[in-house]
Scaffold this active site. Structure first.
Site, PDB file in Angstrom:
ATOM      1  N   GLY A 115      27.347   3.252  -5.694  1.00  0.00           N
ATOM      2  CA  GLY A 115      27.377   4.597  -6.255  1.00  0.00           C
ATOM      3  C   GLY A 115      27.325   4.619  -7.768  1.00  0.00           C
ATOM      4  N   CYS A 159      18.252   5.956  -6.496  1.00  0.00           N
ATOM      5  CA  CYS A 159      19.488   5.448  -5.909  1.00  0.00           C
ATOM      6  C   CYS A 159      19.855   6.284  -4.689  1.00  0.00           C
ATOM      7  CB  CYS A 159      20.639   5.480  -6.904  1.00  0.00           C
ATOM      8  SG  CYS A 159      22.153   4.872  -6.149  1.00  0.00           S
ATOM      9  N   GLY A 204      13.779  -8.076  -1.786  1.00  0.00           N
ATOM     10  CA  GLY A 204      13.949  -9.260  -0.950  1.00  0.00           C
ATOM     11  C   GLY A 204      13.395 -10.560  -1.489  1.00  0.00           C
ATOM     12  N   GLY A 227      16.910  -9.351  -7.048  1.00  0.00           N
ATOM     13  CA  GLY A 227      18.185  -8.648  -6.941  1.00  0.00           C
ATOM     14  C   GLY A 227      19.207  -9.430  -6.154  1.00  0.00           C
TER      15      GLY A 227
END
Ligand code: FAD
Ligand code: FMN
Ligand code: FES
Lengths: 258, 303
Positions: B71, B129, B243, B264
């Protein structure tokens, strides 16, 4: 903090589902404080992609030990490794315990993992902690012999009374605080605890009621273990903290709702 | 061997970037890898004022991936400029600032603060997001609002503007085209895929937020397909991610046309991943008898 390929120099199975691995790492061993942890890559299987955190259970010369219970896919995979195999490890991580002159150690279940190393380091400094160990029953009890071998007779609490005090280790702690005459030195003890979260909150409450300092080791889901992802947060009076970085050892007075 | 690439005019020494939110502000990894070796570092999403993020638990592992609902917890852009930017400045690596907001004005304010520092190399507009109700994805899932936000921010900054797209949309190529037309200098994709997981024993969700974003190897084939579609559609530079865990994965994204890639979740599995990918790309080039990464980029042969 180091990231290294470490050789497993010893593997012991101490219960059907509990193992101890001794891992070779001069660097990690030389820096590891009680309460700190390591992040281990538990297998080549890409089905689980994250490392897993384990407390540093013991340090000797250029080796560290971890004590773990097989509860899921990564710990199962870890238990399949053998002496001579290599594991990739990051550590030591997080903030450990601060040692005080008078101590009561409270371990619940696997919580003995970091607290054994703490007890040992205290004894090496000439401090004799009192140790309370809690377990579901005699069969699941961990650390009694190991702590005795250090020269401290631990007090035991089991839920079913199959050994020691019948009840929660936190009830045993209350007894210990209310009935035991403090050491002649009359130093006020600091409480050190690791175990399930409800137990930690109860220890914090007991400490608060008796105005005792207390250091609690928390577990949180950790994706990175390095302070980068913010998945391991815990709400405290200082705001959100990262358990992997500002913890895992947190002063009970920092907790909300105690 | 030349690994350097240009993204929206910005020269990177190699095409390997860290993905926002998975690398903190670099400091967290600096004891384990040499940050100077990275093409660029993208820092965690920055808002104008501090954001608390979502309640714990915020992450869980799934097969070949993970779900997160962090968040966008962050201490705000001012704290970043005062406390993290000076540290990043000491490295010879490009810095990309990922920005978030709940209103168009908030995005603009963050962009302005960062532009003023003159120490940021590019802005990445996070309109993707899936973890916050206002802002983020609400700007990013339809082409019109994405375009409006892009042009509003573009007007107020001289920095190269990268727009990060959500895969949680109906037509990724159309979304890409609309932000290109609105003035984006580059596009990055993908952000995480909305997903969920439940604990069958307690019948409760594994994330307090119930839903979260899926990342890691599990999403790679879908991410690659989307990057390919976007590369065909737009003329501006594309940064591919989703990925990527090794040099072969990175090469796939470059071959479909991405000028650079971002790593990531794989940073969590192994902090050395970015460094290993840089080394591995050199080996791939050598095996193909190429001397310049630009020969690999776009070399996909769909026939
Ligand atoms: C700081 C710290 C120290 C720890 N020390 C020890 C120790 O000394 N000995 C020991 O046996 N265990 C320890 N643990 C717990 C250990 O990390 C988990 O048992 C392990 O991650 C479970 O992995 P799994 O794949 O076998 O189980 P899973 O099937 O993944 O999950 C089983 C349980 O473990 C929890 N878990 C899963 N992944 C993680 C993760 N990445 N981080 C934290 N929890 C997770 C899940 O929430 C779930 O409740 C520690 C945890 C932390 C945070
Ligand atoms: C824990 C976590 C936090 C993230 N935070 C952000 C963020 O702040 N801003 C953003 O644009 N993307 C964020 N992302 C998305 C990643 O940058 C990336 O787009 C996505 O995870 C796909 O790549 P991966 O599969 O290599 O992780 C986050 C991802 C994860 C796993
Ligand atoms: S586990 Fe990533 S910040 Fe703590």
């Amino acid at each position: 903090m180091y990231q290294q390929d470490c050789k497993i120099v010893e593997k012991e199975q101490i219960k059907s589902d509990v193992f101890v691995l001794t891992l070779e790492s001069k660097e990690i061993a030389s820096k590891a404080d009680p309460g700190q942890f390591v992040e281990i890559s538990c297998g080549q299987n890409t089905d689980f992609i994250l490392r897993r955190p384990f407390s540093i259970h013991h340090v000797k010369d250029s080796t560290i030990k971890i004590l773990f219970r097989t509860i899921g896919r990564a710990t199962m995979s870890l238990s399949s490794y053998s002496k001579g195999d290599i594991l990739n490890i990051i550590g030591p991580l997080g903030q450990g315990f601060e040692i005080s002159k008078e101590a009561i150690i409270i371990a619940g279940g696997m919580g003995i993992a970091p607290l054994y190393y703490l007890a040992e380091q205290m004894l090496a400094k000439g401090i004799k902690p009192r140790v309370l160990i809690g377990a579901k029953n005699k069969k699941e009890l961990l650390g009694q012999e190991a702590i005795s071998e250090l020269g401290v007779e631990p007090k035991i609490a089991t839920d079913d009374g199959s050994i020691g005090f019948k009840g929660l280790v936190t009830d045993l702690l209350k007894q210990e605080i209310y009935t035991q005459i403090p050491n002649p030195s009359s130093l006020i003890p600091t409480l050190y605890a690791c175990g399930p979260e409800p137990m930690l909150y109860e220890v914090a409450k007991i400490a608060n009621d008796n105005s005792l300092d207390n250091q609690l080791s928390f577990e949180r889901f950790m994706a990175c273990g390095l302070g980068a992802c913010l998945s391991c947060v815990c709400e405290t009076k200082k705001g959100l903290i990262r358990v992997c970085k500002e913890g895992p050892v947190i002063g009970g007075e920092e907790l909300l709702e105690v | 061997m030349d690994l350097s690439v240009k993204i929206a005019g910005l020269k990177l020494k190699n095409p390997v970037i860290t993905a926002s939110g998975t690398f903190g502000s670099g400091r967290e990894y600096s004891q384990l890898i040499d940050l100077n070796k990275l093409g660029a570092i993208t820092v965690k999403g920055l808002s104008l004022n501090p954001w608390e993020g979502n309640p714990y638990p915020r992450a869980t592992e799934t097969s070949c991936g993970m779900l997160n609902s962090i968040g966008l917890q962050n201490k705000g852009v001012k704290d970043f400029i005062d406390n993290e930017l000076p540290f990043l400045e000491s490295f010879n690596t490009c810095v990309i600032a990922n920005i978030v907001g709940k209103t168009v004005q908030e995005y603009i304010d963050v962009a302005k603060e960062l532009s003023k520092t003159k120490k940021i190399d590019a802005l990445e507009l996070n309109i993707s997001c899936p973890n916050i109700k206002e802002g983020g994805i609400s700007f990013g899932s339809d082409s019109d609002s994405a375009a409006r936000l892009t042009s509003a921010v573009k007007e107020k900054t001289d920095l190269p503007l990268i727009v990060k797209l959500t895969p949680n949309c109906a037509d990724i190529a159309a979304l890409a085209k609309s932000v290109e037309l609105a003035g984006a200098d580059a596009i990055s994709l993908v952000n995480t895929f909305l997903g969920m997981a439940i604990d069958i024993d307690t019948a409760k969700p594994k994330l307090a937020n119930i839903v979260g974003g899926l990342s890691g190897p599990a999403i790679k084939p879908i991410a690659l397909r989307m990057v390919w579609q976007v590369c065909k559609e737009v003329d501006i530079d594309v940064i591919g991610m989703g990925g990527i865990a090794n040099a072969n994965d990175a090469a796939e994204f470059l071959m479909v046309g991405a000028k650079a890639v971002a790593v990531g979740t794989a940073n969590f599995s192994d902090p050395q991943t970015t460094i290993d990918i840089i080394k591995g790309l050199k080996i791939i080039l050598k095996s193909k008898e190429m001397t310049d990464i630009k020969e690999l980029i776009g070399s996909f042969n769909a026939r």
